[in-house]
Design a protein around this motif. Structure first.
Motif, PDB file in Angstrom:
ATOM      1  N   SER A   1     102.144  50.251  27.126  1.00  0.00           N
ATOM      2  CA  SER A   1     102.229  48.726  27.184  1.00  0.00           C
ATOM      3  C   SER A   1     101.626  48.232  25.773  1.00  0.00           C
ATOM      4  CB  SER A   1     101.314  48.432  28.286  1.00  0.00           C
ATOM      5  OG  SER A   1      99.829  48.984  28.150  1.00  0.00           O
ATOM      6  N   HIS A   2     101.619  46.939  25.675  1.00  0.00           N
ATOM      7  CA  HIS A   2     101.240  46.403  24.508  1.00  0.00           C
ATOM      8  C   HIS A   2     100.598  44.794  24.950  1.00  0.00           C
ATOM      9  CE1 HIS A   2     100.994  44.457  20.792  1.00  0.00           C
ATOM     10  NE2 HIS A   2     101.577  43.359  21.208  1.00  0.00           N
ATOM     11  N   VAL A   3      99.502  44.478  24.465  1.00  0.00           N
ATOM     12  CA  VAL A   3      98.723  43.322  24.758  1.00  0.00           C
ATOM     13  C   VAL A   3      98.603  42.498  23.463  1.00  0.00           C
ATOM     14  CG1 VAL A   3      97.717  43.702  27.085  1.00  0.00           C
ATOM     15  CG2 VAL A   3      96.450  44.407  24.808  1.00  0.00           C
ATOM     16  N   VAL A   4      98.653  41.208  23.549  1.00  0.00           N
ATOM     17  CA  VAL A   4      98.491  40.384  22.392  1.00  0.00           C
ATOM     18  C   VAL A   4      96.955  40.523  22.009  1.00  0.00           C
ATOM     19  CG1 VAL A   4      98.694  38.211  21.250  1.00  0.00           C
ATOM     20  CG2 VAL A   4     100.476  38.823  22.818  1.00  0.00           C
ATOM     21  N   ALA A   5      96.072  40.116  23.126  1.00  0.00           N
ATOM     22  CA  ALA A   5      94.562  40.205  22.818  1.00  0.00           C
ATOM     23  C   ALA A   5      94.021  41.272  23.521  1.00  0.00           C
ATOM     24  CB  ALA A   5      94.253  38.972  23.307  1.00  0.00           C
ATOM     25  N   GLY A   6      93.318  42.131  22.828  1.00  0.00           N
ATOM     26  CA  GLY A   6      92.653  43.080  23.445  1.00  0.00           C
ATOM     27  C   GLY A   6      93.093  44.600  23.136  1.00  0.00           C
ATOM     28  N   TYR A   7      92.561  45.378  23.723  1.00  0.00           N
ATOM     29  CA  TYR A   7      93.101  46.810  23.492  1.00  0.00           C
ATOM     30  C   TYR A   7      93.381  47.740  24.716  1.00  0.00           C
ATOM     31  CZ  TYR A   7      91.519  45.702  18.783  1.00  0.00           C
ATOM     32  OH  TYR A   7      91.369  45.151  17.598  1.00  0.00           O
TER      33      TYR A   7
ATOM     34  N   HIS B   1      84.434  40.087  26.763  1.00  0.00           N
ATOM     35  CA  HIS B   1      83.283  40.818  26.142  1.00  0.00           C
ATOM     36  C   HIS B   1      83.649  42.408  26.144  1.00  0.00           C
ATOM     37  CE1 HIS B   1      80.778  37.223  26.911  1.00  0.00           C
ATOM     38  NE2 HIS B   1      81.490  36.982  26.005  1.00  0.00           N
ATOM     39  N   LEU B   2      84.114  42.771  26.941  1.00  0.00           N
ATOM     40  CA  LEU B   2      84.335  44.399  27.260  1.00  0.00           C
ATOM     41  C   LEU B   2      85.608  44.910  26.487  1.00  0.00           C
ATOM     42  CD1 LEU B   2      82.555  44.577  30.741  1.00  0.00           C
ATOM     43  CD2 LEU B   2      81.499  45.467  28.531  1.00  0.00           C
ATOM     44  N   GLU B   3      86.411  44.108  25.895  1.00  0.00           N
ATOM     45  CA  GLU B   3      87.388  44.683  25.105  1.00  0.00           C
ATOM     46  C   GLU B   3      86.781  45.878  24.296  1.00  0.00           C
ATOM     47  OE1 GLU B   3      90.405  44.564  25.543  1.00  0.00           O
ATOM     48  OE2 GLU B   3      90.746  42.386  26.483  1.00  0.00           O
ATOM     49  N   LEU B   4      87.605  47.103  24.056  1.00  0.00           N
ATOM     50  CA  LEU B   4      86.878  47.985  23.156  1.00  0.00           C
ATOM     51  C   LEU B   4      86.846  47.635  21.759  1.00  0.00           C
ATOM     52  CD1 LEU B   4      89.293  50.984  24.763  1.00  0.00           C
ATOM     53  CD2 LEU B   4      87.134  50.344  25.178  1.00  0.00           C
TER      54      LEU B   4
ATOM     55  N   ALA C   1      79.442  49.710  32.969  1.00  0.00           N
ATOM     56  CA  ALA C   1      80.173  48.646  32.731  1.00  0.00           C
ATOM     57  C   ALA C   1      81.633  49.381  33.290  1.00  0.00           C
ATOM     58  CB  ALA C   1      80.293  48.342  31.166  1.00  0.00           C
ATOM     59  N   ILE C   2      82.587  48.517  33.336  1.00  0.00           N
ATOM     60  CA  ILE C   2      84.179  48.839  33.709  1.00  0.00           C
ATOM     61  C   ILE C   2      84.802  48.355  32.396  1.00  0.00           C
ATOM     62  CG2 ILE C   2      86.017  48.497  35.000  1.00  0.00           C
ATOM     63  CD1 ILE C   2      83.944  48.064  37.505  1.00  0.00           C
ATOM     64  N   PHE C   3      85.594  49.600  31.947  1.00  0.00           N
ATOM     65  CA  PHE C   3      86.241  49.533  30.601  1.00  0.00           C
ATOM     66  C   PHE C   3      87.576  49.382  31.093  1.00  0.00           C
ATOM     67  CE2 PHE C   3      82.444  51.289  29.574  1.00  0.00           C
ATOM     68  CZ  PHE C   3      81.807  50.521  28.808  1.00  0.00           C
ATOM     69  N   THR C   4      88.586  48.910  30.012  1.00  0.00           N
ATOM     70  CA  THR C   4      89.949  49.014  30.101  1.00  0.00           C
ATOM     71  C   THR C   4      90.548  49.513  29.138  1.00  0.00           C
ATOM     72  OG1 THR C   4      90.246  47.068  31.654  1.00  0.00           O
ATOM     73  CG2 THR C   4      92.198  47.878  30.814  1.00  0.00           C
ATOM     74  N   GLY C   5      91.603  50.441  29.085  1.00  0.00           N
ATOM     75  CA  GLY C   5      92.191  51.267  27.760  1.00  0.00           C
ATOM     76  C   GLY C   5      91.574  52.522  27.424  1.00  0.00           C
ATOM     77  N   THR C   6      90.550  52.709  27.997  1.00  0.00           N
ATOM     78  CA  THR C   6      89.970  54.208  27.929  1.00  0.00           C
ATOM     79  C   THR C   6      90.917  55.444  27.974  1.00  0.00           C
ATOM     80  OG1 THR C   6      89.115  54.114  30.046  1.00  0.00           O
ATOM     81  CG2 THR C   6      87.592  53.340  28.171  1.00  0.00           C
ATOM     82  N   GLY C   7      91.731  55.385  29.119  1.00  0.00           N
ATOM     83  CA  GLY C   7      92.712  56.469  29.248  1.00  0.00           C
ATOM     84  C   GLY C   7      93.771  56.544  28.160  1.00  0.00           C
ATOM     85  N   ASP C   8      94.216  55.406  27.646  1.00  0.00           N
ATOM     86  CA  ASP C   8      95.241  55.317  26.755  1.00  0.00           C
ATOM     87  C   ASP C   8      94.302  55.807  25.371  1.00  0.00           C
ATOM     88  OD1 ASP C   8      96.648  53.968  28.384  1.00  0.00           O
ATOM     89  OD2 ASP C   8      95.866  51.968  27.971  1.00  0.00           O
ATOM     90  N   LEU C   9      93.134  55.275  25.186  1.00  0.00           N
ATOM     91  CA  LEU C   9      92.419  56.109  24.083  1.00  0.00           C
ATOM     92  C   LEU C   9      92.227  57.484  23.969  1.00  0.00           C
ATOM     93  CD1 LEU C   9      90.937  55.581  21.169  1.00  0.00           C
ATOM     94  CD2 LEU C   9      88.880  54.766  22.616  1.00  0.00           C
TER      95      LEU C   9
END
Length: 297
Positions: A10-16, A273-276, A214-222
């Motif tokens: 996937s791709h997002v314009v804003a965020g990671y 605020h919680l974007e990587l 905290a709950i993060f998004t994108g950690t599995g992709d990283l």
């Protein structure tokens, strides 16, 4: 062959998340990255509202044909992440032989993104495609606990049952199986399990991952991108690669929390605020300080 990755996620314009989470770390670590975006969204779906486009299987065919016609399918690695369309995932099954025809040594790293915490967030039709068609082609897989349970049809209530699931996953094809996170640790720790088995030799390790508030998004992709990089740079040193990957993630997440707390002014941090904090973590990605230890099992 130079380290050149075809990354389909996937791709997002804003965020990671997705390719935004994977590309920068791979480039920092010396990899060329060609990205195909399975979706292009304004932001990740955890915000609750997003806009964007979904790439269909015919558009994937067009991109692949363009690369093939120009003799650009010379990749050292294929990395796959979020795919939300069963037909699109089936097309990836057909891409792998094309890449291996050009480079028989291609390493396929698959993060079978299907869900977490007991909930699927992709169509259920994707699971048998991953299980029966993708896993036999993959060299390294990085499912979380829920995804590993889906792929094996088993439940993990303890560490021994988790290792049983890992053996079942090896039997489907991948020589390297890494459960990126499980709830089999303790109140303070998640547990990651990693195994290499080629039929003659095997290695098994586990790592306690400190839980963060905290709950993060994108950690599995990283995680998948870093495993690809460090397994390549270390000549498949599983222990060292997992330690560097998780240590990098811990550094990124701690920096993200510090930034979120500063920006939120004492209020609960927002999704934004919680974007990587990936860019700010460049030095940690390049030269991680080892903060976790992998134990043999």
């Amino acid at each position: 062959m130079a380290n050149r990755v075809l990354s389909i996620q996937s791709h997002v314009v804003a965020g990671y998340v997705g390719n935004k989470s994977a590309t920068f770390p791979l480039q920092v670590l010396g990899f060329e990255v060609d990205a195909i975006n399975s979706v292009q969204f304004s932001n990740h779906t955890g915000y609750g509202f997003w806009k964007g486009q979904v790439l269909n299987e015919h558009e994937l065919d067009e991109l692949t044909e363009g690369l093939e016609r120009n003799e650009l399918l010379n990749y050292s690695h294929l990395l796959t992440g979020y795919v939300g369309n069963p037909l699109f995932l089936s097309r990836i099954v057909g891409i792998v032989p094309k890449l291996r025809k050009v480079n028989p040594s291609l390493v396929f790293v698959c993060d079978p993104v299907m869900g977490d915490n007991g909930q699927m967030y992709v169509p259920k039709e994707l699971m048998p495609i991953y299980r029966d068609q993708i896993l036999p082609l993959a060299d390294i897989i990085t499912p979380n606990q829920f995804e590993a349970e889906l792929l094996t049809g088993t439940k993990m209530n303890n560490k021994e049952e988790a290792w049983d699931a890992v053996r079942l996953l090896h039997a489907k094809g991948p020589k390297t199986v890494i459960l990126s996170s499980t709830e089999l640790g303790s109140e303070d720790y998640l547990l990651a399990l990693a195994s290499y088995s080629d039929g003659t030799k095997s290695t098994r390790i586990s790592v306690e991952i400190p839980k963060l508030p905290a709950i993060f998004t994108g950690t599995g992709d990283l995680f998948a991108a870093l495993i690809l990089a460090w397994m390549t740079k270390s000549n498949s040193d599983l222990k060292g690669s997992v330690e560097k990957t998780i240590s990098t993630l811990q550094a990124v997440l701690k920096r993200t929390i510090a930034h979120a707390e500063e920006q939120s002014g004492g209020k609960p941090p927002s999704k934004a605020h919680l974007e990587l904090r990936l860019i700010q973590s460049k030095s940690d990605i390049e030269q991680p300080t080892i903060s976790v230890t992998a134990d043999p099992n």
